[in-house]
Design an enzyme around this catalytic site. Structure first.
Site, PDB file in Angstrom:
ATOM      1  N   ASP A 115      -2.985  -3.748  -0.251  1.00 57.04           N
ATOM      2  CA  ASP A 115      -4.442  -3.904  -0.210  1.00 57.04           C
ATOM      3  C   ASP A 115      -5.139  -3.183  -1.359  1.00 57.04           C
ATOM      4  O   ASP A 115      -6.247  -2.678  -1.195  1.00 57.04           O
ATOM      5  CB  ASP A 115      -5.019  -3.404   1.132  1.00 57.04           C
ATOM      6  CG  ASP A 115      -4.303  -4.029   2.310  1.00 57.04           C
ATOM      7  OD1 ASP A 115      -4.082  -5.242   2.283  1.00 57.04           O
ATOM      8  OD2 ASP A 115      -3.960  -3.288   3.253  1.00 57.04           O
ATOM      9  N   LYS A 163      -5.056  -6.494  -5.545  1.00 57.77           N
ATOM     10  CA  LYS A 163      -4.224  -7.219  -6.517  1.00 57.77           C
ATOM     11  C   LYS A 163      -4.701  -8.649  -6.704  1.00 57.77           C
ATOM     12  O   LYS A 163      -4.584  -9.212  -7.778  1.00 57.77           O
ATOM     13  CB  LYS A 163      -2.753  -7.254  -6.053  1.00 57.77           C
ATOM     14  CG  LYS A 163      -2.108  -5.896  -5.969  1.00 57.77           C
ATOM     15  CD  LYS A 163      -0.683  -5.998  -5.477  1.00 57.77           C
ATOM     16  CE  LYS A 163      -0.540  -6.412  -4.030  1.00 57.77           C
ATOM     17  NZ  LYS A 163      -1.026  -5.466  -3.039  1.00 57.77           N
ATOM     18  N   GLY A 196      -2.291 -10.519   2.290  1.00 57.12           N
ATOM     19  CA  GLY A 196      -3.573 -11.208   2.359  1.00 57.12           C
ATOM     20  C   GLY A 196      -4.347 -10.866   1.110  1.00 57.12           C
ATOM     21  O   GLY A 196      -4.598  -9.704   0.841  1.00 57.12           O
ATOM     22  N   HIS A 197      -4.631 -11.856   0.314  1.00 58.03           N
ATOM     23  CA  HIS A 197      -5.413 -11.625  -0.895  1.00 58.03           C
ATOM     24  C   HIS A 197      -6.755 -12.318  -0.729  1.00 58.03           C
ATOM     25  O   HIS A 197      -6.796 -13.510  -0.466  1.00 58.03           O
ATOM     26  CB  HIS A 197      -4.713 -12.219  -2.120  1.00 58.03           C
ATOM     27  CG  HIS A 197      -3.481 -11.475  -2.511  1.00 58.03           C
ATOM     28  ND1 HIS A 197      -2.606 -11.923  -3.472  1.00 58.03           N
ATOM     29  CD2 HIS A 197      -2.986 -10.304  -2.087  1.00 58.03           C
ATOM     30  CE1 HIS A 197      -1.636 -11.048  -3.609  1.00 58.03           C
ATOM     31  NE2 HIS A 197      -1.840 -10.068  -2.776  1.00 58.03           N
ATOM     32  N   GLN A 219       1.956  -6.592  -0.854  1.00 57.51           N
ATOM     33  CA  GLN A 219       2.132  -5.252  -0.297  1.00 57.51           C
ATOM     34  C   GLN A 219       2.110  -4.191  -1.410  1.00 57.51           C
ATOM     35  O   GLN A 219       1.625  -4.468  -2.493  1.00 57.51           O
ATOM     36  CB  GLN A 219       3.419  -5.143   0.538  1.00 57.51           C
ATOM     37  CG  GLN A 219       3.359  -5.848   1.879  1.00 57.51           C
ATOM     38  CD  GLN A 219       3.712  -7.305   1.794  1.00 57.51           C
ATOM     39  OE1 GLN A 219       4.658  -7.690   1.142  1.00 57.51           O
ATOM     40  NE2 GLN A 219       2.951  -8.138   2.463  1.00 57.51           N
TER      41      GLN A 219
HETATM   42  P1  IMP Z   1       5.375  -6.322   8.353  1.00 59.64           P
HETATM   43  O1  IMP Z   1       5.470  -6.510   6.878  1.00 59.64           O
HETATM   44  O2  IMP Z   1       4.502  -7.312   9.056  1.00 59.64           O
HETATM   45  O3  IMP Z   1       6.727  -6.181   8.999  1.00 59.64           O
HETATM   46  O4  IMP Z   1       4.649  -4.898   8.611  1.00 59.64           O
HETATM   47  C1  IMP Z   1       5.262  -3.669   8.247  1.00 59.64           C
HETATM   48  C2  IMP Z   1       4.224  -2.675   7.744  1.00 59.64           C
HETATM   49  O5  IMP Z   1       3.708  -3.122   6.489  1.00 59.64           O
HETATM   50  C3  IMP Z   1       3.012  -2.495   8.668  1.00 59.64           C
HETATM   51  O6  IMP Z   1       2.565  -1.166   8.589  1.00 59.64           O
HETATM   52  C4  IMP Z   1       1.976  -3.420   8.050  1.00 59.64           C
HETATM   53  O7  IMP Z   1       0.652  -3.018   8.361  1.00 59.64           O
HETATM   54  C5  IMP Z   1       2.275  -3.226   6.567  1.00 59.64           C
HETATM   55  N1  IMP Z   1       1.880  -4.368   5.757  1.00 59.64           N
HETATM   56  C6  IMP Z   1       2.506  -5.565   5.661  1.00 59.64           C
HETATM   57  N2  IMP Z   1       1.846  -6.371   4.800  1.00 59.64           N
HETATM   58  C7  IMP Z   1       0.816  -5.663   4.327  1.00 59.64           C
HETATM   59  C8  IMP Z   1      -0.213  -5.958   3.363  1.00 59.64           C
HETATM   60  O8  IMP Z   1      -0.285  -7.027   2.760  1.00 59.64           O
HETATM   61  N3  IMP Z   1      -1.113  -4.963   3.149  1.00 59.64           N
HETATM   62  C9  IMP Z   1      -1.035  -3.756   3.769  1.00 59.64           C
HETATM   63  N4  IMP Z   1      -0.105  -3.443   4.664  1.00 59.64           N
HETATM   64  C10 IMP Z   1       0.826  -4.390   4.943  1.00 59.64           C
END
Ligand code: IMP
Length: 427
Positions: A13, A16, A40-41, A223
């Site tokens: 977040d 990017k 999510g962008h 991420q």
């Molecule tokens: P997962 O990727 O859904 O398995 O989540 C694992 C961890 O990564 C959790 O703490 C999510 O909140 C975090 N996470 C996954 N994708 C994002 C992102 O795009 N932005 C911020 N945190 C993320």
């Protein structure tokens, strides 16, 4: 010829999407290389405001080929939904391609993500619930189904049947859940196959040809570094590598082919989900940053945890990615704060340390050591040149550059594409 990797330098977040959207204008290929629709962008451009989860932001630029690389896990329903959304807004997607090696998110991945989180109880990771972890686990366990498998329906049915037998045993015997129907999944995924087949390709060949023609390529990170399964706050991480190294692996390029590695740092820190965050602010300042920066998850809508810029984590991020340049985003979110803090070290068991511990129990105990800087207390959204920033904002940026060891080529001062200070061009 340039290959630029845009990498999240914190916990995701970092903004990017906007940086990629801007750079994509100069690129001919934009490649997503990791994660899935957990990302999510938010992109604001002349077509409108879009929240993209799986389609590379570059899809908006004419003449750009957008690639979902082999390192991504793809939920076909989400992908088709996003394609349809774009079509409705007048954005065509004939140049969108999915690697035939990209793994698919299947219905049991989403179910298992929820069931596994529930079983973790108080130690839940706070995943996005999109099935990302279970899909990557299957990839490594050699139980995955790949986009290319959709191109041969008979073979796909055979593979699905074998994997589903195993998954249903886990669903029913471990979690006491209902089994899933082979017919339902097969029929549904055959429909996805018909829709997506023209877009599935050996994308590594496409990139090799692009390199041969010296065309600029942008590798779009999802991420952030501190969510990396190796270098992040394990086990509170995601399941694929958002690092520069992950960019090569997830796109099918060699490390020597990447010419610039841009770390995207938000001017403060945020994190969604569980896990340590040394500079988290659980007070009014944290709330003020959250409201000013609209810090709510693009994918889950969850309120993001907000805190001061963490220079220790930032330096670590620069080191393990080898950033050659940086983008500093959302500087304007700090406009109203009279006083700013930057974390320059951690206090751990009575000692001051300057490294990012691997162990989350240690990281949990770390108390940030702060340096205070005066705020600039005026709007900077209209500033386009570094020298026109208020002196205190310039000082803040320079301090971030010193701490990260990385010159900032781009400084973002607002959501819109034009609300940007460009100091050096990477393309
Ligand atoms: P997962 O990727 O859904 O398995 O989540 C694992 C961890 O990564 C959790 O703490 C999510 O909140 C975090 N996470 C996954 N994708 C994002 C992102 O795009 N932005 C911020 N945190 C993320």
């Amino acid at each position: 010829m340039s290959v630029v990797a845009v990498i999240g330098a914190q916990w995701g977040d970092e903004g990017k999407g906007k940086i990629v959207d801007m750079l994509a204008e100069k690129a001919r290929y934009v490649v997503r290389f990791s994660g899935g629709d957990n990302a999510g962008h938010t992109v604001v451009n002349p077509y409108g405001e879009f929240k993209l989860h799986i389609i590379p932001s570059g899809v908006f630029s004419t003449g750009v080929t957008a690639i979902i690389g082999n390192g991504v896990v793809v939920n076909p329903a989400v992908l088709i939904g996003e394609m349809e959304q774009l079509h409705k807004s007048g954005v065509a997607t004939p140049r969108l391609f999915i690697s035939d090696r990209a793994h698919l998110i299947m219905p049991y991945h989403i179910l298992l993500d929820g069931l596994e989180e529930k079983a973790r109880g108080g130690r839940a990771i706070g995943t996005t619930g999109k099935g990302i972890g279970p899909a990557f686990a299957d990839k490594v366990a050699r139980l995955g189904i790949r986009a290319g498998d959709l191109l041969d329906k008979e073979a796909f049915r055979e593979r699905l049947s074998a994997v589903l037998g195993y998954k249903n045993t886990i669903l029913t015997k471990v979690y006491d859940a209902a089994p899933l129907s082979l017919e339902d999944i097969y029929n549904q995924y055959c429909q996805y196959a018909d829709r997506l087949a023209p877009h599935i390709n050996d994308t590594t060949m496409m990139l090799a040809q692009a390199l041969g023609r010296h065309e600029p390529i942008l590798l779009e990170g999802a991420q952030g570094t501190l969510l990396d399964p190796d270098f992040g706050t394990y086990p509170y991480t995601t399941s694929s590598s958002p690092l520069a190294g992950g960019a090569c692996l997830g796109a099918g390029l060699g490390p020597g082919q990447v010419t610039h590695i841009m770390g995207v740092f938000k001017a403060y820190c945020t994190r969604v989900g569980g896990g340590p965050m040394p500079t988290e602010l659980k007070d009014k300042t944290g709330d003020a940053i959250r409201e000013s920066g609209h810090e709510y998850g693009t994918t889950t809508g969850r309120a993001r945890r907000c805190g001061w810029f963490d220079g220790v984590a930032a330096r670590f991020s620069t080191r393990i990615n080898g950033f050659t340049t940086a983008a500093i985003t959302r500087l304007d979110v700090l406009d109203e704060l009279a006083e700013l803090r930057i974390c320059t070290g951690y206090k751990l068991d009575g000692q001051t340390i300057d490294y990012f511990p691997a162990n989350i129990a240690a990281l949990d105990k770390c108390q940030p050591v702060y340096e205070e800087l005066p705020g600039w207390e005026k709007p900077i959204n209209d500033v386009r040149k570094f020298k026109d920033l208020p002196p205190n904002a310039q000082r803040y940026v320079k301090r971030l550059e010193e701490l990260t060891g990385c010159p900032a080529s781009i400084i973002s001062v607002g959501m819109k594409r034009e609300q940007t200070i460009i100091r050096r061009k990477v393309f």
